[in-house]
Design an enzyme around this catalytic site. Structure first.
Site, PDB file in Angstrom:
ATOM      1  N   GLU A 197     -91.946 -15.211  33.306  1.00 21.74           N
ATOM      2  CA  GLU A 197     -90.831 -15.505  32.417  1.00 21.74           C
ATOM      3  C   GLU A 197     -90.941 -16.975  32.044  1.00 21.74           C
ATOM      4  O   GLU A 197     -91.267 -17.806  32.883  1.00 21.74           O
ATOM      5  CB  GLU A 197     -89.459 -15.290  33.087  1.00 21.74           C
ATOM      6  CG  GLU A 197     -89.122 -13.861  33.409  1.00 21.74           C
ATOM      7  CD  GLU A 197     -89.565 -13.468  34.808  1.00 21.74           C
ATOM      8  OE1 GLU A 197     -89.881 -14.358  35.622  1.00 21.74           O
ATOM      9  OE2 GLU A 197     -89.611 -12.254  35.082  1.00 21.74           O
ATOM     10  N   TYR A 252     -99.204 -20.588  27.600  1.00 23.69           N
ATOM     11  CA  TYR A 252     -99.417 -19.225  28.091  1.00 23.69           C
ATOM     12  C   TYR A 252    -100.147 -18.374  27.045  1.00 23.69           C
ATOM     13  O   TYR A 252    -101.038 -17.595  27.382  1.00 23.69           O
ATOM     14  CB  TYR A 252     -98.090 -18.581  28.487  1.00 23.69           C
ATOM     15  CG  TYR A 252     -97.431 -19.258  29.674  1.00 23.69           C
ATOM     16  CD1 TYR A 252     -98.157 -19.558  30.827  1.00 23.69           C
ATOM     17  CD2 TYR A 252     -96.092 -19.598  29.643  1.00 23.69           C
ATOM     18  CE1 TYR A 252     -97.558 -20.177  31.912  1.00 23.69           C
ATOM     19  CE2 TYR A 252     -95.484 -20.220  30.729  1.00 23.69           C
ATOM     20  CZ  TYR A 252     -96.224 -20.510  31.853  1.00 23.69           C
ATOM     21  OH  TYR A 252     -95.635 -21.128  32.931  1.00 23.69           O
TER      22      TYR A 252
END
Length: 151
Positions: A108, A120
């Site tokens: 998350e 990411y």
């Protein structure tokens, strides 16, 4: 700058907690939470610190069980961000997930942190969905996944 990664120990908690509180002021983990995570090493947890000449400049943690792993946390000291430290930490977590047989890695990330989201995505994570008001201050979390390829 030479950065070295090594396994996190309880002796590192003071330095790690300073970075934790500076990075996540609204929802920083407590010392007890970090101690609980470290107690899971090496079983289902893998925590590392990044060190440079002046000490610890970042840390990261992974939870891994069965064929799934979760990036628990990654944080880098404010004056060392965008220098590759976060990428080095994430690379180590992904390698450990692979060593443990994980087929997918989840995480998350705060919806208001585009720099982390971009990192990411550069590592091949894809967006799965949104967790509304996930963080203590009401900020949403973007859920992401990266599938690992095993030879």
């Amino acid at each position: 700058m030479t950065v070295t990664l090594r396994t996190m120990t309880e002796d590192d908690l003071s330095a790690v907690l300073k970075i934790e509180r500076d990075t996540f002021p609204a929802d920083a983990w407590s010392e007890g939470m970090l101690r609980d995570e470290l107690a899971g090493q090496p079983g289902t947890r893998h925590y590392v610190v990044a060190e440079a000449g002046e000490g610890i400049i970042g840390y990261a943690g992974l939870f891994a069980a069965g064929d799934q792993a979760d990036v628990q946390t990654i944080a880098v000291a404010a004056d060392r961000r965008r220098t590759g430290v976060g990428g080095a930490l994430l690379t180590e977590l992904l390698a450990e997930a692979g060593r443990r047989g994980a087929r997918s890695v989840f995480l998350e990330v705060r919806a208001d942190n585009p720099a982390a989201q971009a990192m990411y995505e550069r590592f091949g994570f894809v967006r799965l969905g949104l967790r509304r008001r996930y963080y203590q201050d009401g900020t949403d979390a973007i859920t992401m996944r990266k599938d690992l390829i095993h030879e």
